[in-house]
Design an enzyme around this catalytic site. Structure first.
Site, mmCIF file in Angstrom:
data_model
loop_
_atom_site.group_PDB
_atom_site.id
_atom_site.type_symbol
_atom_site.label_atom_id
_atom_site.label_comp_id
_atom_site.label_asym_id
_atom_site.label_seq_id
_atom_site.Cartn_x
_atom_site.Cartn_y
_atom_site.Cartn_z
ATOM 1 N N SER A 184 -23.753 -7.338 33.375
ATOM 2 C CA SER A 184 -23.687 -7.111 34.812
ATOM 3 C C SER A 184 -23.729 -8.413 35.595
ATOM 4 C CB SER A 184 -24.869 -6.242 35.234
ATOM 5 O OG SER A 184 -26.065 -7.000 35.123
ATOM 6 N N LYS A 185 -23.323 -8.278 36.813
ATOM 7 C CA LYS A 185 -23.234 -9.379 37.760
ATOM 8 C C LYS A 185 -24.567 -10.100 37.931
ATOM 9 C CE LYS A 185 -20.550 -9.555 42.017
ATOM 10 N NZ LYS A 185 -19.994 -8.714 43.062
ATOM 11 N N ARG A 186 -25.613 -9.327 37.938
ATOM 12 C CA ARG A 186 -26.929 -9.891 38.223
ATOM 13 C C ARG A 186 -27.323 -11.051 37.306
ATOM 14 N NH1 ARG A 186 -30.619 -8.747 41.412
ATOM 15 N NH2 ARG A 186 -32.095 -9.790 40.066
ATOM 16 N N GLY A 229 -25.418 -13.408 35.786
ATOM 17 C CA GLY A 229 -24.434 -14.454 35.543
ATOM 18 C C GLY A 229 -23.037 -14.044 35.954
#
Length: 472
Positions: A252-254, A256
């Site tokens: 997920s984006k969170r 990296g």
RNA sequence: GGCCCGUUCGUCUAUCGGUUAGGACUCCAGGUUUUCAACCUGGCAAGAGGGGUUCAACUCCCCUACGGGUCACCA
């Protein structure tokens, strides 16, 4: 023998996710390997999540990375349109059969009521499922209300049945029907949900293998049921293992960068990215790790797809990118590095010098822009600290530096062996050797005591500039 | 929580019942370069646990544990 056809079906929510890239790549490779077709279909059935320019974005990323489609928004094809939002009529035609056969029914429940039963069931620790409130409405009543009330169309999941299907990577998967909700097929706004649209389109487009992420595994029974209701032959299902964060949760984006564009911007080569991602959840069975796309197309096989999820390890990506930077043709790497040098206002018009600079820098980096920092001393006036100057001004250093300035100036062409000879000569003439010899030279030429070796330095700088720098 | 899927070095992975469990990344050491990097060599490091089946199990079966996914009028 029917044709092999696969598809990548993203929703256009902004950018291409590396997980999406891996899914697209495996589809692409499989199609190439078996001589099948690869379709791009845009799943834009959620009006609320529409993002302007997302499709163009997706297309351009695929373009940069070298993955192409046989059918899709840009190349067209006989099964279009390839935007689901342009296929509403098609879905309406097929929902009718479901309604007529009693495998689907209209539902007039408000989202408030739905929300309420959900919280109630959650409170009782039950699975939050629709209570089928509208299932038993009489046909005439339903018909009447459909004229002036908003409604959705739900799928009627059979009672007490075990839905069994065979996944190419996991084998037999069985899920009891009691676990499955009466899924909404058509939303209030008349658009289909993913579950319905994807089944209708996959069939109509002749998709033989549905290759997608493992997150779809639990909803596959809904899809197989739909195929049954519609009287259609099932495609093969291939659920790919998930790409994971370092903590093993779904990538997920969170945690990296997750957009392919981000990696491209940071100076990762498309080839390296593809190479890296290909080895996440698949392997060739031997020890080879560096692959061109063409090689992957040749070696790929669904049989060697892994079951377990794979952590996206940036360290290994960096290493692999470094391998590509070092092994690609120097002209190509130079071309990729160019913009960064220009942006730093460096005069790289001397191509011979620039290529030499890049050759030196590429050995020291993992990504393209990093080459700049290793090259600055070749293009800018050197700056020396107090201690640097102290070292340079020492008697011994001056002896070395002057000797070299003088000798170098004697001719314009110096080969590497000749430079090495000059080193020997210096030792003989001055008695200075080791650190005392190399540090002042490198400092004068490069501005640091650590860096490229002396022959390389002179090769890049050229004799004239070297002589100039040695006169300090 | 229900259901589903998964589980070999820290990470990516090989192994289709018999191997000193192999390779790669990372890290460490050495070599090369009288520096750095690159490169080469070597090293550390793994079958979640428990039961079976079998002459033999990382490999097949069951249980447990752990991890993940999924339970929307999002895909």
């Amino acid at each position: 023998m029917s044709e092999i056809k696969v598809r990548f079906a993203p929703s256009p929510t902004g950018y291409l996710h590396v997980g999406g890239l891996r899914t697209a790549l495996f589809n692409f490779l499989y199609a190439k390997k078996v001589g099948g077709k690869f379709v791009l279909r845009i799943e834009d059935t959620d009006q609320k999540r529409k993002v302007e320019g997302a499709t163009e974005n997706l297309l351009s990323t695929f373009d940069k990375i070298g993955i192409s489609f046989d059918e899709g928004p840009t190349q067209g094809g006989e099964n279009g349109p390839y935007f689901q939002s342009q296929r509403l009529e098609i879905y309406k035609n097929h929902i009718k059969k479901l309604l007529d056969d009693g495998n689907a029914y209209p539902c007039f429940c408000s989202s408030e009521r739905l929300e309420q039963i959900r919280t109630e069931k959650m409170a009782k620790k039950e699975t939050p499922k629709y209570d089928r409130h509208c299932l038993n409405l009489s046909k005439s009543e339903a018909q009447e209300r459909m004229k002036h009330e908003p409604f959705v169309i739900r799928m009627k999941i059979p009672d007490d049945e075990e839905i069994v299907f065979f996944d190419v990577v996991r084998g037999r998967v069985a899920i009891p029907t009691a676990e499955i909700d009466d899924q909404v097929l058509i939303k209030t706004d008349g658009f289909p949900t993913y579950h319905f649209a994807n089944v209708v389109d996959d069939f109509l487009m002749g998709i033989s293998h549905v290759i997608r992420g493992e997150e779809w595994l639990p909803s596959t029974p809904k899809h197989t049921l739909l195929y049954r209701f519609l009287g259609w032959k099932l495609p093969k299902f291939v659920h790919l293992p998930l790409l994971l964060n370092p903590d093993k949760s779904k990538l997920s984006k969170r945690q990296g960068d997750v957009a392919v564009e981000d990696y491209l911007k940071k100076g990762y080569l498309p080839e390296a990215l593809l190479n890296f991602v290909a080895l996440l959840g698949w392997n060739p069975g031997d020890n080879q790790e560096i692959f061109s796309l063409a090689e992957l197309e040749q070696k790929f096989s669904l049989k060697r797809v892994q079951k377990g999820g794979a952590v996206f390890d940036i360290e290994k990506l960096k290493w692999m990118n470094g391998q590509w930077i070092r092994n690609e043709k120097i002209e190509k790497i130079a071309e990729l590095g160019k913009p960064y040098f220009l942006e730093a206002n460096l005069d790289i018009s001397d191509n011979r010098k620039f290529l030499a600079v890049i050759e030196n820098a590429r050995k020291r980096v993992d990504t393209i822009p990093e080459m700049l920092e290793h090259s600055l001393p070749f293009y800018r006036d050197l700056e020396f600290s107090e201690t640097d100057l102290e070292l340079l001004k020492s008697e011994s250093s001056q002896k070395v530096v002057k000797f070299w300035a003088e000798k170098l100036a004697e001719k314009t062409n110096w080969s590497e062996p000749e430079i090495k000879n000059l080193v020997k000569e210096t030792i003989e003439e001055t008695g200075i050797k080791g650190k005392d010899l190399f540090f002042p030279l490198r400092l004068a030429l490069f501005g640091a005591t650590q860096g490229p070796d002396i022959p390389a330095l002179i090769e890049i700088l050229g004799v004239a500039e070297s002589v100039k720098r040695l006169k300090i």
